[in-house]
Design an enzyme around this catalytic site. Structure first.
Site, PDB file in Angstrom:
ATOM      1  N   ARG A  59      11.931   2.887  -3.868  1.00  0.00           N
ATOM      2  CA  ARG A  59      12.205   2.361  -5.202  1.00  0.00           C
ATOM      3  C   ARG A  59      11.557   3.220  -6.286  1.00  0.00           C
ATOM      4  O   ARG A  59      10.614   3.964  -6.034  1.00  0.00           O
ATOM      5  CB  ARG A  59      11.681   0.923  -5.318  1.00  0.00           C
ATOM      6  N   LYS A 110      16.801  -5.578  -4.970  1.00  0.00           N
ATOM      7  CA  LYS A 110      15.633  -5.943  -5.767  1.00  0.00           C
ATOM      8  C   LYS A 110      16.004  -6.257  -7.213  1.00  0.00           C
ATOM      9  O   LYS A 110      15.283  -6.986  -7.899  1.00  0.00           O
ATOM     10  CB  LYS A 110      14.590  -4.831  -5.711  1.00  0.00           C
ATOM     11  N   HIS A 139       8.259 -13.544  -3.011  1.00  0.00           N
ATOM     12  CA  HIS A 139       8.468 -12.315  -2.256  1.00  0.00           C
ATOM     13  C   HIS A 139       7.869 -12.555  -0.874  1.00  0.00           C
ATOM     14  O   HIS A 139       6.734 -12.171  -0.601  1.00  0.00           O
ATOM     15  CB  HIS A 139       7.800 -11.133  -2.966  1.00  0.00           C
ATOM     16  N   SER A 180       6.031  -4.631   0.876  1.00  0.00           N
ATOM     17  CA  SER A 180       6.667  -3.859   1.929  1.00  0.00           C
ATOM     18  C   SER A 180       5.605  -3.194   2.800  1.00  0.00           C
ATOM     19  O   SER A 180       4.634  -2.634   2.301  1.00  0.00           O
ATOM     20  CB  SER A 180       7.578  -2.791   1.307  1.00  0.00           C
ATOM     21  N   LYS A 233       6.150  -8.623   6.787  1.00  0.00           N
ATOM     22  CA  LYS A 233       6.967  -9.810   6.509  1.00  0.00           C
ATOM     23  C   LYS A 233       8.121  -9.948   7.493  1.00  0.00           C
ATOM     24  O   LYS A 233       8.343 -11.012   8.073  1.00  0.00           O
ATOM     25  CB  LYS A 233       7.542  -9.752   5.082  1.00  0.00           C
ATOM     26  N   THR A 234       8.884  -8.868   7.659  1.00  0.00           N
ATOM     27  CA  THR A 234      10.060  -8.920   8.530  1.00  0.00           C
ATOM     28  C   THR A 234       9.650  -9.066   9.989  1.00  0.00           C
ATOM     29  O   THR A 234      10.181  -9.907  10.723  1.00  0.00           O
ATOM     30  CB  THR A 234      10.914  -7.655   8.341  1.00  0.00           C
ATOM     31  N   ASP A 270      12.658 -11.764   3.337  1.00  0.00           N
ATOM     32  CA  ASP A 270      12.112 -11.069   2.166  1.00  0.00           C
ATOM     33  C   ASP A 270      12.053 -11.878   0.875  1.00  0.00           C
ATOM     34  O   ASP A 270      11.106 -11.725   0.113  1.00  0.00           O
ATOM     35  CB  ASP A 270      12.927  -9.796   1.907  1.00  0.00           C
ATOM     36  N   ARG A 279      14.851   2.704   7.239  1.00  0.00           N
ATOM     37  CA  ARG A 279      15.181   1.275   7.289  1.00  0.00           C
ATOM     38  C   ARG A 279      16.548   1.031   7.919  1.00  0.00           C
ATOM     39  O   ARG A 279      17.368   1.948   8.032  1.00  0.00           O
ATOM     40  CB  ARG A 279      15.176   0.674   5.883  1.00  0.00           C
TER      41      ARG A 279
END
Length: 532
Positions: free
Chosen positions: A60, A200, A219, A239, A243-244, A258, A324
């Site tokens: 990003r 996002k 988030h 990130s 989380k995932t 997410d 990713r």
């Protein structure tokens, strides 16, 4: 030429966007893969995946994100965190981008943000790249085909990577731009092929809209006990914090990985898919996510692969550490059919501590939870943002500052009130380093993290013996079955205890200095929980 299913009263022409080449509306996955291959946008991989690179932008560009400063939002935007753009700059940007688009083919997806229909928004995504259309079709929620005949968008996002902004003319920072205009209900993205900007931008949009409805945008990932949505857990984190990975627990039902909302009814996913990091992805440790990398339509982003066999190299980060894969939620076998859950019974805040100081898990009081939520301490991991090549300690309020249009205390107060109302237990989990800082120590063993989370979620951890951490004041378990006791005492994992003490004091001082900005806005109990 117009192809695909669309509301005949809501075409791009109806929105004033004319003069384009072919416009493809709401193509499904096979047609989008075919189009992307025909356009030379990437390569067909094993199982029908789509392999793509994103050029010089492999993460990003948060510094290039702007909010248009109009009277309607001037007093509600957190301007210290969101770069402003003038209405005149946005108007010029829009006109120049539309002129640039003339004669070119575009792909449109009419999608939904939010699994709760009472709180969802309709989003039209207009993309120059067919694979971006495939990506966002995975990541947002897909309405029934029949619903497309009457679909009307609340907001429109236009993503044109080949367009280069003019900072002087368009009131922006560089040739790359993400511009949000709440009055015109439009988001413009230009100068970057990184697909994460698409999702996002919608998350940022919901983060602005939902607090006015008393909904806490988060988030976070979320799951619930199998067959028991009341036993829901949410996992906050930036990130790279897990989380995932940690929410994709085969023993629990995945709500999402997410972005979620916490309403008066419970938890709901904003999205319809997952965007998982694949660096060092292991089929034994993460079998569900690994399996998606050979399923039809999964977008494989910035991964090195064998030119002949198309076999992926999960260890080669020469393109980026931020490699990713993007796939629909139903590719995870234990994913929720409804993408909704109950009020969180457990709130987990994930941090990646590159200092190697924090314990692998700590129990937080409600005041401590708000303190750590506002602090948002973690480490930016390599590749997630442009210029990040190794873990970099940072404070990202609400565990997602780049996506927060409003002031942090707006979200903090919402979280505090919902924790108090529904009695959630709060935990801080460190997935970062142990035995020393980055470069000396090692990453926290994922098996230990999973064991600790299992104990927290099934309630057995509450029966453990806890000690009060002398640096941070939270409660840390002394022993947990299946976890090396030494890990629970970070100081004992360092060869040089004095070096640990110095590092811990440095981190305490960083917490204290960062939190000064929130002192005028918080209650006395949170001030009392402050560190340092």
């Amino acid at each position: 030429m117009t192809t695909g299913r669309v509301n005949p009263k809501f075409t791009l022409e109806d929105q004033g966007i004319t003069g384009l080449g072919a416009v493809y509306y709401n193509l499904m996955e096979p047609a989008l893969v075919e189009a992307a291959l025909k356009n030379g946008e990437g390569t067909l991989g094993q199982g029908g995946t789509f392999l793509v690179t994103t050029g010089k932008f492999t993460g990003r560009s948060p510094k290039d994100k702007h909010v248009v400063k109009t009277p309607n939002v001037a007093d509600s935007i957190w301007w210290e965190n969101n770069a402003e753009m003038s209405p005149e700059g946005f108007d010029a940007l829009y006109e120049d981008m539309i002129a640039h688009m003339k004669g070119r083919d575009y792909y449109v997806q009419d999608l939904v943000g939010g699994a709760d229909p009472e709180l969802a928004i309709n989003v039209r995504m207009v993309t120059e790249l067919a694979w971006h259309n495939l990506f966002i079709r995975h990541l947002l929620r897909r309405p029934e085909r029949a619903a497309l005949d009457s679909f009307m968008a609340d907001f429109t996002v236009i993503n044109c990577p080949s367009f280069q902004a003019d900072p002087a003319k368009h009131s922006c920072r560089s040739e790359t731009v993400i511009a949000m205009n709440f009055d015109r209900k439009m988001i413009l993205i230009g100068g970057t092929e990184y697909a994460g900007e698409n999702k996002k931008s919608v998350f940022s949009l919901l983060n602005y809209l939902l607090p006015e409805k008393g909904v806490m945008p988060m988030h976070c990932s979320a799951n619930h006990a199998t067959g028991n949505p009341v036993d829901t857990a949410v996992f906050f984190g930036l990130s790279g914090t897990g989380k995932t990975t940690l929410s994709a627990d085969p023993a629990r039902t995945l709500i999402g990985d997410d972005e979620h909302g916490w309403s008066d009814k419970g938890t709901f996913n904003f999205e319809g898919g997952c965007y998982a990091k694949t660096i060092n992805l292991n089929p034994e440790a993460e079998p569900e996510i690994y399996a998606t990398t050979q399923k039809f339509g999964t977008v494989i982003e910035n991964m090195v692969f064998d030119e002949e066999t198309k076999e992926l190299d999960f260890d080669d980060d020469s393109l980026t550490a931020n490699m990713r894969c993007a796939y629909p939620l139903e590719y995870i076998s234990n994913a929720s059919d409804t993408a909704v859950g109950g009020h969180p019974k457990n709130v987990i805040m994930l941090t990646c501590d590159a200092f190697g100081v924090l314990p692998p898990i700590a129990r937080l009081t409600p005041a401590q939870a708000m303190y750590h939520f506002l602090s948002g301490f973690t480490s930016k991991v390599a590749g997630t943002e442009r210029g990040i090549t190794e873990p970099e300690p940072t404070f990202s309020t609400c565990f997602g500052a780049p996506f927060m249009p409003r002031r942090p205390e707006v979200y903090g107060n919402l979280l505090r009130d919902k924790i108090a109302k529904h009695g959630a237990t709060c935990w801080l989990v460190n997935t970062g380093w142990t035995g020393g800082a980055y470069g000396t120590g090692s990453r926290m063993p994922i098996k230990a993290t999973r064991a600790l989370l299992t104990a927290a979620l099934d309630g057995s951890l509450n029966d453990a013996t806890f000690r009060k951490d002398e640096n941070f004041g939270f409660d840390v378990p002394v022993t947990v079955q299946g976890v090396d006791t030494a890990l629970l005492d970070p100081r004992s994992t360092w060869g040089d205890r004095a070096a640990y003490d110095a590092q811990a004091q440095k981190l305490v001082e960083m917490f204290s200095a960062n939190f000064e900005q929130y002192l005028p806005y918080i209650d006395e109990d949170v001030k009392a929980a402050a560190i340092g």
